[in-house]
Design a protein around this motif. Structure first.
Motif, short mmCIF file in Angstrom:
data_model
loop_
_atom_site.label_atom_id
_atom_site.label_comp_id
_atom_site.label_asym_id
_atom_site.label_seq_id
_atom_site.Cartn_x
_atom_site.Cartn_y
_atom_site.Cartn_z
N LEU A 185 -11.56 -53.55 -22.23
CA LEU A 185 -11.20 -52.20 -21.61
C LEU A 185 -12.11 -52.15 -20.54
O LEU A 185 -11.79 -51.22 -19.51
N ARG A 186 -13.29 -52.61 -20.60
CA ARG A 186 -14.36 -52.38 -19.59
C ARG A 186 -13.84 -52.98 -18.10
O ARG A 186 -13.84 -52.33 -17.13
N GLY A 187 -13.31 -54.20 -18.33
CA GLY A 187 -12.48 -54.71 -17.22
C GLY A 187 -11.58 -53.97 -16.55
O GLY A 187 -11.41 -53.97 -15.52
N GLU A 188 -10.54 -53.56 -17.65
CA GLU A 188 -9.36 -52.96 -16.98
C GLU A 188 -9.98 -51.48 -16.35
O GLU A 188 -9.38 -51.06 -15.32
N THR A 189 -11.15 -50.89 -16.87
CA THR A 189 -11.54 -49.61 -16.30
C THR A 189 -12.00 -49.85 -14.75
O THR A 189 -11.75 -49.01 -13.99
N VAL A 190 -12.68 -50.76 -14.61
CA VAL A 190 -13.24 -51.10 -13.48
C VAL A 190 -12.25 -51.48 -12.34
O VAL A 190 -12.28 -51.11 -11.28
N THR A 191 -11.25 -52.16 -12.78
CA THR A 191 -10.13 -52.49 -11.99
C THR A 191 -9.48 -50.97 -11.82
O THR A 191 -9.38 -50.84 -10.30
N HIS A 192 -9.23 -50.27 -12.61
CA HIS A 192 -8.69 -48.80 -12.15
C HIS A 192 -9.71 -48.11 -11.24
O HIS A 192 -8.94 -47.16 -10.48
N VAL A 193 -10.96 -48.12 -11.44
CA VAL A 193 -11.71 -47.42 -10.65
C VAL A 193 -11.63 -47.84 -9.26
O VAL A 193 -11.47 -47.04 -8.21
N MET B 166 -2.32 -38.54 -6.20
CA MET B 166 -1.96 -39.89 -7.15
C MET B 166 -3.51 -40.27 -7.57
O MET B 166 -3.46 -40.82 -8.72
N ALA B 167 -4.33 -40.23 -6.69
CA ALA B 167 -5.59 -40.82 -7.12
C ALA B 167 -6.33 -40.22 -8.27
O ALA B 167 -6.78 -40.47 -9.19
N SER B 168 -5.98 -38.50 -8.06
CA SER B 168 -6.81 -37.77 -8.91
C SER B 168 -5.99 -37.83 -10.26
O SER B 168 -6.63 -37.93 -11.31
N VAL B 169 -4.83 -37.86 -10.48
CA VAL B 169 -4.10 -38.05 -11.65
C VAL B 169 -4.46 -39.61 -12.23
O VAL B 169 -4.60 -39.62 -13.44
N ASP B 170 -4.55 -40.56 -11.54
CA ASP B 170 -4.84 -41.88 -12.07
C ASP B 170 -6.39 -41.72 -12.71
O ASP B 170 -6.70 -42.20 -13.61
N ALA B 171 -7.28 -40.90 -11.94
CA ALA B 171 -8.71 -40.90 -12.33
C ALA B 171 -8.78 -39.87 -13.80
O ALA B 171 -9.32 -40.32 -14.64
N PHE B 172 -8.01 -38.89 -13.84
CA PHE B 172 -7.63 -38.33 -15.04
C PHE B 172 -7.21 -39.20 -16.08
O PHE B 172 -7.67 -39.31 -17.33
N TYR B 173 -6.22 -39.94 -16.00
CA TYR B 173 -5.50 -40.70 -16.86
C TYR B 173 -6.61 -42.04 -17.30
O TYR B 173 -6.49 -42.41 -18.53
N MET B 174 -7.26 -42.31 -16.33
CA MET B 174 -8.42 -43.36 -16.69
C MET B 174 -9.45 -42.83 -17.65
O MET B 174 -9.89 -43.41 -18.56
N VAL B 175 -9.87 -41.66 -17.43
CA VAL B 175 -10.89 -41.16 -18.17
C VAL B 175 -10.41 -40.95 -19.72
O VAL B 175 -10.84 -40.97 -20.73
N ALA B 176 -8.98 -40.23 -19.71
CA ALA B 176 -8.41 -39.96 -21.10
C ALA B 176 -8.33 -41.31 -21.67
O ALA B 176 -8.25 -41.51 -23.06
N HIS B 177 -7.96 -42.33 -21.15
CA HIS B 177 -7.71 -43.74 -21.52
C HIS B 177 -9.12 -44.45 -22.14
O HIS B 177 -9.08 -45.26 -23.37
#
Length: 173
Positions: free
Chosen positions: A61-69, A33-44
């Motif tokens: 987008l930067r704020g959302e990315t930090v939250t996703h990380v 799950m975490a790896s899929v999330d990381a892949f989609y975060m980078v794709a996003h």
């Protein structure tokens, strides 16, 4: 009769295998799950450098990315927790893992010799999960009063104290 009963008691420890298997399956699922999330975060993020993106949209987008990380790190920490738990149960109740004991590259984190050692390692992972969760919560906070800011600062101070005390506990061993 006594020997038969003791034999039964000793073999009953094998029920722990169910916890080991469930922990390992859970760890694999969380790593996935975490790896899929990381892949989609980078794709996003691929359109982050687009000249069509204005500064406000880029900041969002930067704020959302930090939250996703932070969420991804949290997922990996939970997976690590389950991995350590599963390996620890196996080592404590079933058998030592020969590959881990004889390997020079094996991490000492995964060598569990006592229940206290397992609890100690798991407590450190839980503490890191709590730190990451607090950070995740802090990203979405808006401070409206000075009391909220003071409470937030106290929370950071308490987390720092917990990390410091955890570090002191490491040095005593």
């Amino acid at each position: 009769m006594e020997q038969w009963f003791e034999n039964l008691l000793w073999r009953s420890r094998m029920i722990v295998i169910s916890g080991v298997i469930a922990s390992m399956v859970g760890a694999v699922a969380l790593f996935y799950m975490a790896s899929v999330d990381a892949f989609y975060m980078v794709a996003h993020l691929l359109h982050y450098a687009s000249p069509e993106l204005d500064m406000a949209a880029r900041a969002i987008l930067r704020g959302e990315t930090v939250t996703h990380v932070v969420e991804i790190v949290d997922g990996y920490l939970l997976a690590t927790f389950l991995l350590i738990f599963g390996l620890g149960l196996y080592e404590l109740f079933i058998s030592k893992i020969d590959l881990a004991e004889g390997s020079e590259t094996a991490s000492q984190v995964l060598l569990i010799t006592s229940l206290d050692g397992l609890k100690e390692r798991l407590a450190k992972v839980v503490l890191m999960i709590l730190v990451v969760r607090y950070f995740e919560y802090a990203l979405g906070m808006g401070f409206h009063t000075s009391m909220e800011l003071l409470q937030f600062a106290a929370g950071i101070a308490l987390l720092g104290l917990a990390l410091y005390l955890s570090h002191l506990g490491n040095r005593s061993h």
